[in-house]
Enzyme design. Structure first.
Site, short mmCIF file in Angstrom:
data_model
loop_
_atom_site.label_atom_id
_atom_site.label_comp_id
_atom_site.label_asym_id
_atom_site.label_seq_id
_atom_site.Cartn_x
_atom_site.Cartn_y
_atom_site.Cartn_z
N GLN A 1 0.82 -1.20 0.00
CA GLN A 1 0.00 0.00 0.00
C GLN A 1 0.86 1.27 0.00
O GLN A 1 0.52 2.28 0.61
CB GLN A 1 -0.94 -0.01 1.19
CG GLN A 1 -2.14 -0.92 1.02
CD GLN A 1 -3.05 -0.48 -0.12
OE1 GLN A 1 -3.19 0.71 -0.39
NE2 GLN A 1 -3.66 -1.44 -0.80
N SER A 2 1.96 1.24 -0.73
CA SER A 2 2.89 2.36 -0.75
C SER A 2 2.27 3.61 -1.39
O SER A 2 1.78 3.58 -2.53
CB SER A 2 4.15 1.98 -1.53
OG SER A 2 4.96 3.10 -1.78
#
Length: 343
Positions: free
Chosen positions: A80-81
């Site tokens: 989930q960068s």
């Protein structure tokens, strides 16, 4: 921008992605709850694909990439960068391909985590995705990214790699020298303390370096979001040293300038705990501000803890740096419904 900062960054190629100063706003109800004068620097409002602090960093990474004639951008980060998502958006804006590598840093997550939020946006933005099975192997993740870059080069592309591991020139930190000057121009440095999440350390070190360069002597308090305080403090000091070498100036930051706290970190990166859940609820329900479960809610939880035990004194003035990350709210729906909404 201040002349001092302008002179420092002038030699470095820059691609302008942010054309306005993000606002500084009051958080009156949350501040009253905590007994402090609390404001927020809205770096969640940097514009591109839900914005966030990564936009400032990418101005300099993409400046260098375009200077080198690159046509393809490569970056690695957590599933989930936020950095990956904004890099994909900025690459699209500039007509570049983007190859992204997603690392398994957060255990115990289900299908929503791997398909919604930032991952959904990565796909919408046209990024080519790869998976890296290890979550705490920065050198290995970078090495694999360079292998992908070598293959792209063999196929006639001109790749540019944004590195993850420390030891590289901290170009991303230059964006937070700019932010330091912006805060000064906004008259926002009449405060005692600035609080932010401290992860890779490039935002934290760049802001601290910039503020010390400008002569501001207040506290810059980092709340650990990925590693323990001792390791993070060492990382920040090394970043500042590399930044000074990059800029060819003396280091304006010493060990005594670096303040980090890790008391809201457990059980670890990207995992919602009670202080994080409480911070999300309070921000939303007192001042209508959304914070994400990975970075900004943990940073706000650290600020709340510091105000509660006197590390931030009653009646003092503080700025919270909101670094964005809001698409992750949707990927963490299960956690939010069980830990935040039912708390």
């Amino acid at each position: 921008m201040s002349d001092a900062i302008d002179r420092l960054i002038a030699p470095f190629p820059r691609t302008r992605l942010l054309s306005w100063a993000t606002p500084v706003e009051a958080l009156p109800r949350l501040g009253d709850r905590l007994g402090i004068d609390l404001r927020v620097k809205r770096d969640d409002l940097t514009g591109i694909a839900f914005g966030g602090n990564k936009v400032r960093k990418l101005e300099f990474y993409l400046g260098q990439a375009r200077h080198e004639g690159a046509d393809t951008l490569l970056i690695t980060g957590a599933v989930q960068s936020n950095f990956v998502r904004v890099a994909a958006a900025c690459a699209a804006r500039l007509g570049m391909d983007c190859h992204v590598q997603l690392e398994e840093r957060v255990p115990g997550q289900g299908d929503t985590y791997r398909s919604s939020g930032n991952v959904l946006l990565d796909d919408l933005l046209g990024a080519t995705r790869y998976s890296y099975p290890v979550g705490e192997d920065e050198a290995g993740a970078d090495a694999r990214l360079h292998e992908i870059a070598a293959d792209l080069t063999h196929r006639g592309r001109r790749p540019y790699v944004i590195p993850l591991s420390p030891g590289h020139p901290p170009l991303g930190s230059l964006g937070y020298l700019v932010c330091a000057a912006e805060l000064m121009a906004q008259g926002a440095l009449d405060v005692d303390t600035i609080v932010l999440g401290s992860g890779s350390g490039l935002t934290h070190s760049g802001l601290l370096f910039g503020l010390r360069t400008l002569g501001w002597r207040g506290r810059v308090v980092g709340i650990c979001v990925r590693r323990a305080a001792a390791a993070q403090a060492e990382r920040l000091l090394r970043h500042c040293e590399r930044l000074a070498a990059l800029l060819q100036v003396a280091v304006p930051v010493g060990p005594g300038d670096i303040e980090v706290h890790d008391d809201v970190l457990a059980p670890g990166y990207g995992q919602v705990n009670d202080p994080v859940a409480d911070a999300m609820r309070l921000a939303a329900r007192l001042d209508g501000m959304l914070v994400d479960p990975v970075y900004t809610a943990r940073a706000l939880a650290g600020l709340i803890a510091c105000a509660a035990d006197g590390r931030i004194a009653a009646g003092s003035r503080a700025v919270f740096l909101h670094t964005g990350g809001l698409p992750a709210l949707f990927a963490y729906e299960t956690d939010l419904r069980s830990r935040v909404l039912n708390g």
